[in-house]
Design an enzyme around this catalytic site. Sequence first.
Site, mmCIF file in Angstrom:
data_model
loop_
_atom_site.group_PDB
_atom_site.id
_atom_site.type_symbol
_atom_site.label_atom_id
_atom_site.label_comp_id
_atom_site.label_asym_id
_atom_site.label_seq_id
_atom_site.Cartn_x
_atom_site.Cartn_y
_atom_site.Cartn_z
ATOM 1 N N ASN A 176 0.622 -1.278 0.034
ATOM 2 C CA ASN A 176 0.065 0.102 0.083
ATOM 3 C C ASN A 176 1.103 1.048 -0.203
ATOM 4 O OD1 ASN A 176 -2.997 -0.698 0.366
ATOM 5 N ND2 ASN A 176 -1.888 -2.220 1.781
ATOM 6 N N HIS A 204 11.189 -0.497 4.428
ATOM 7 C CA HIS A 204 10.882 0.238 3.353
ATOM 8 C C HIS A 204 11.968 1.303 3.135
ATOM 9 C CE1 HIS A 204 6.931 -1.417 2.930
ATOM 10 N NE2 HIS A 204 6.567 -1.113 4.192
HETATM 11 N N1 LIG Z 1 -1.874 2.072 4.210
HETATM 12 C C1 LIG Z 1 -0.955 1.181 4.687
HETATM 13 O O1 LIG Z 1 0.315 1.444 4.941
HETATM 14 C C2 LIG Z 1 -1.275 -0.285 4.931
HETATM 15 C C3 LIG Z 1 -0.384 -1.131 5.812
HETATM 16 C C4 LIG Z 1 -0.773 -2.022 6.269
HETATM 17 C C5 LIG Z 1 -2.127 -2.797 5.562
HETATM 18 N N2 LIG Z 1 -2.894 -2.100 4.793
HETATM 19 C C6 LIG Z 1 -3.884 -2.432 4.281
HETATM 20 O O2 LIG Z 1 -4.943 -2.363 5.404
HETATM 21 C C7 LIG Z 1 -6.004 -3.245 4.886
HETATM 22 C C8 LIG Z 1 -6.351 -4.057 6.549
HETATM 23 O O3 LIG Z 1 -5.030 -4.438 7.191
HETATM 24 P P1 LIG Z 1 -4.915 -5.643 8.240
HETATM 25 O O4 LIG Z 1 -3.567 -6.078 8.515
HETATM 26 O O5 LIG Z 1 -5.976 -5.112 9.462
HETATM 27 O O6 LIG Z 1 -5.802 -6.864 7.698
HETATM 28 P P2 LIG Z 1 -6.522 -8.204 8.328
HETATM 29 O O7 LIG Z 1 -6.414 -9.033 7.059
HETATM 30 O O8 LIG Z 1 -5.690 -8.439 9.662
HETATM 31 O O9 LIG Z 1 -8.200 -7.442 8.607
HETATM 32 C C9 LIG Z 1 -8.834 -7.391 7.449
HETATM 33 C C10 LIG Z 1 -10.394 -7.335 7.953
HETATM 34 O O10 LIG Z 1 -11.120 -6.891 6.983
HETATM 35 C C11 LIG Z 1 -12.066 -7.971 6.658
HETATM 36 N N3 LIG Z 1 -12.554 -7.676 5.303
HETATM 37 C C12 LIG Z 1 -11.878 -7.826 4.241
HETATM 38 N N4 LIG Z 1 -12.564 -7.617 3.042
HETATM 39 C C13 LIG Z 1 -13.525 -7.284 3.348
HETATM 40 C C14 LIG Z 1 -15.093 -6.647 2.828
HETATM 41 N N5 LIG Z 1 -14.935 -6.694 1.372
HETATM 42 N N6 LIG Z 1 -16.170 -6.506 3.465
HETATM 43 C C15 LIG Z 1 -15.827 -6.584 4.923
HETATM 44 N N7 LIG Z 1 -14.976 -7.138 5.514
HETATM 45 C C16 LIG Z 1 -13.895 -7.185 4.966
HETATM 46 C C17 LIG Z 1 -11.642 -9.372 6.943
HETATM 47 O O11 LIG Z 1 -12.860 -10.154 7.201
HETATM 48 C C18 LIG Z 1 -10.496 -8.902 8.144
HETATM 49 O O12 LIG Z 1 -11.192 -9.143 9.294
HETATM 50 C C19 LIG Z 1 -5.600 -4.398 4.110
HETATM 51 O O13 LIG Z 1 -5.945 -3.882 2.978
HETATM 52 C C20 LIG Z 1 -3.952 -3.938 4.066
HETATM 53 O O14 LIG Z 1 -3.521 -4.255 2.858
HETATM 54 C C21 LIG Z 1 -2.396 -0.666 4.635
#
Ligand SMILES: NC(=O)c1ccc[n+]([C@@H]2O[C@H](COP(=O)([O-])OP(=O)(O)OC[C@H]3O[C@@H](n4cnc5c(N)ncnc54)[C@H](O)[C@@H]3O)[C@@H](O)[C@H]2O)c1
Length: 253
Positions: A176, A204
């Site tokens: 991301n 990174h």
């Molecule tokens: N911006 C950044 O720097 C950064 C850093 C790390 C992660 N992220 C992103 O943030 C998001 C969350 O990360 P995380 O580590 O908490 O992930 P995670 O997998 O631990 O949690 C994601 C949660 O969202 C739910 N989910 C997924 N798709 C869904 C949908 N369409 N509708 C409803 N619920 C849904 C899943 O069931 C899960 O509980 C991911 O997309 C990840 O790539 C961004």
Amino acid sequence: MIVGILGCGAISNLIINKIENNNEIMVKYFYDRDIEKAKNLACISNGTAVLDFQDMVDKVDLILESASQIAVKEFIPQVLKKGKDVIVMSVGALLDKDLWNEMKDISKKTGAKIHIPSGAIAGLDAIKAGSVGEIKKVVLTTRKSPSSLGRDVSKKEVLFVGKASEAVKKFPLNINVAATLSIASNLDIDVEILVDPKIDRNIHQVFVKGDFGEFTTETENLPCESNPKTSILAAYSAIQLLNGLTEPFNLGT
Ligand SMILES: NC(=O)c1ccc[n+]([C@@H]2O[C@H](COP(=O)([O-])OP(=O)(O)OC[C@H]3O[C@@H](n4cnc5c(N)ncnc54)[C@H](O)[C@@H]3O)[C@@H](O)[C@H]2O)c1
């Protein structure tokens, strides 16, 4: 400010454990396609888990998305249409130009704000300042452990060399920050992704060159316990962004 959470995994768990609910910020509503995860967070924070996403949109001032790129597409434009602000964690989704332009158009019409945290990198403030002039080049080199990338390798390997727009499609859960840097610099930045069995951190390195000069930052991130793909700093950056929305001053660009 009443906040609703879309996606109750590693990031939102950290947020709930670290943020102090007070009169200014109340994280109250939780939605996840896995209702048990929503209930778990609702229980910890004395909030409400909802079965249907629509049930929380009208009740909140801001939705914090921490789910997936697909969830951004599915839910965030409708939130903005209702004039509610959003924080987007799955920033890779925003390199879909049609979606990004649609979201910005809706925001202009309704006044809703799209917030993007800096995530697990250092230097976004300087890139934003530098973009007042001309940013000529941004290179992100990311090294991750095999567990973070879901790979089983015994030696260091280059997994990807190319543009951010391609990287976020091939590694939708991992890169991301490439999207965040692209939006900040207004460039489809260069990305290299390596898997390295000798490291247990998400590292990174960001190189930026512009008419202001150049800089390099390197961030060695400890991963979240419950999701090694995600760095603790990414969740902290969302908390700091939320806190900043209620503070009387704004530090940095
Ligand atoms: N911006 C950044 O720097 C950064 C850093 C790390 C992660 N992220 C992103 O943030 C998001 C969350 O990360 P995380 O580590 O908490 O992930 P995670 O997998 O631990 O949690 C994601 C949660 O969202 C739910 N989910 C997924 N798709 C869904 C949908 N369409 N509708 C409803 N619920 C849904 C899943 O069931 C899960 O509980 C991911 O997309 C990840 O790539 C961004």
